[in-house]
Design a protein around this motif. Structure first.
Motif, PDB file in Angstrom:
ATOM      1  N   ARG A  75       4.688  -2.663  -2.351  1.00 60.05           N
ATOM      2  CA  ARG A  75       5.529  -1.423  -1.954  1.00 60.05           C
ATOM      3  C   ARG A  75       6.399  -1.612  -0.812  1.00 60.05           C
ATOM      4  O   ARG A  75       5.990  -2.574   0.420  1.00 60.05           O
ATOM      5  CB  ARG A  75       4.653   0.065  -1.447  1.00 60.05           C
TER       6      ARG A  75
ATOM      7  N   HIS B 111      -5.485  -2.602  -2.839  1.00 58.77           N
ATOM      8  CA  HIS B 111      -4.311  -2.112  -2.154  1.00 58.77           C
ATOM      9  C   HIS B 111      -4.375  -2.308  -0.717  1.00 58.77           C
ATOM     10  O   HIS B 111      -5.062  -1.785  -0.141  1.00 58.77           O
ATOM     11  CB  HIS B 111      -3.957  -0.586  -2.447  1.00 58.77           C
TER      12      HIS B 111
ATOM     13  N   THR C  46      -3.978  -8.626  -1.670  1.00 57.96           N
ATOM     14  CA  THR C  46      -4.090  -7.900  -2.775  1.00 57.96           C
ATOM     15  C   THR C  46      -5.240  -8.574  -3.809  1.00 57.96           C
ATOM     16  O   THR C  46      -6.081  -7.830  -4.567  1.00 57.96           O
ATOM     17  CB  THR C  46      -3.098  -7.472  -3.538  1.00 57.96           C
TER      18      THR C  46
ATOM     19  N   ASP D   8      -2.815  -2.245   2.983  1.00 56.38           N
ATOM     20  CA  ASP D   8      -1.738  -1.652   3.775  1.00 56.38           C
ATOM     21  C   ASP D   8      -2.179  -1.319   5.276  1.00 56.38           C
ATOM     22  O   ASP D   8      -3.254  -2.198   5.588  1.00 56.38           O
ATOM     23  CB  ASP D   8      -1.478  -0.135   3.239  1.00 56.38           C
TER      24      ASP D   8
END
Length: 253
Positions: free
Chosen positions: A64, A25, A86, A27
């Motif tokens: 997201r 993940h 990712t 971010d």
């Protein structure tokens, strides 16, 4: 196997890629610590606008809303870049010109850059594929023919390939070894000057990917892929290619 020693190799790009499994993940909380750890040598940072292809079978990428696809951290001259997304952690060296080629940083520098990238992110995923590719652009001064290809590559070119009377478009072949390594050789006609429409060269890309069970040490597998790729490359080039590219010996990598 030690690194091959060429003094006139028409190398324009090297990519070393690692595939985390399951996907990580990515971010802002993981990108900013990476930038802070890498910016002394990779000060040119940017968010990725599209996914790069990861080695192995394609997977669905879920992002997201409002989060980045990934990030790129590049050296000041832009020739060496690190990427995180990712399904991919990678290092890419690319010459700024196909004519006046930059000097390749060599494989140990690629390994060290990847080691720094892996250490810079706040997670420690498992990996299942380590992949490396080398791209050379061989300029022959005219649209390359089968004869041009055969003067540089031996052993893997079909015996029925037309020679001087036919233009070369592309040629691709791949195989898997008994140890689970995938190798690919790709040849495409191309331009030595990307801004020109004049096709006067062929692009030779050699790729090796090593598949393995989930591992915390993908760089050890990348070393295996590098060594196998060196062995394969040395086995497919002709004596003319060795002379033209000034092959001398091997040196410790």
């Amino acid at each position: 196997m030690p690194s091959l020693e060429f003094h006139n190799l028409p190398l324009v790009e090297v990519q070393a890629r690692l595939r985390p499994e399951p996907p990580i993940h990515v971010d802002f909380d993981s990108i900013f610590p990476a930038y802070n750890a890498l910016r002394s040598d990779f000060p040119k940072a940017d968010f990725m606008e599209s996914f790069q292809n990861a080695p192995g079978q394609a997977v669905t990428q879920t992002i997201r809303f409002g989060e980045p696809l990934g990030a790129t951290f590049a050296s000041l001259d832009g020739t060496l870049a690190l990427n995180i997304q990712t399904t991919l952690m990678s290092a890419t060296w690319r010459s700024r010109s196909f004519v006046q080629r930059d000097t390749y940083v060599r494989f140990p520098a690629m390994l060290e850059a990847l080691r720094r990238l892996l250490a810079s992110v706040p997670f420690n995923p498992k990996y299942t594929i380590s992949n490396i590719s080398y791209t050379n652009i061989v300029t022959v001064g005219h649209h390359p023919t089968g004869a041009d290809l055969l003067s540089f590559i031996t052993g893997v070119v079909p015996s029925t390939i037309p020679t001087a009377e036919a233009f070369l478009h592309d040629l691709s072949f791949s195989w898997r070894t008994g140890t689970g390594a995938d190798l690919r050789i790709q040849v495409n006609s191309t331009q030595s000057d990307p801004s020109s429409d004049f096709v006067d060269s062929f692009m030779l890309t050699t790729t090796c990917g090593v598949l393995y069970d989930q591992s915390n040490d993908p760089l050890a597998h990348l070393q295996v892929a590098h060594d196998l790729m060196n062995e394969t490359f040395l086995g497919i080039i002709t004596e003319h290619a060795k002379k033209e590219w000034q092959y001398s010996a091997v040196r410790a990598s």
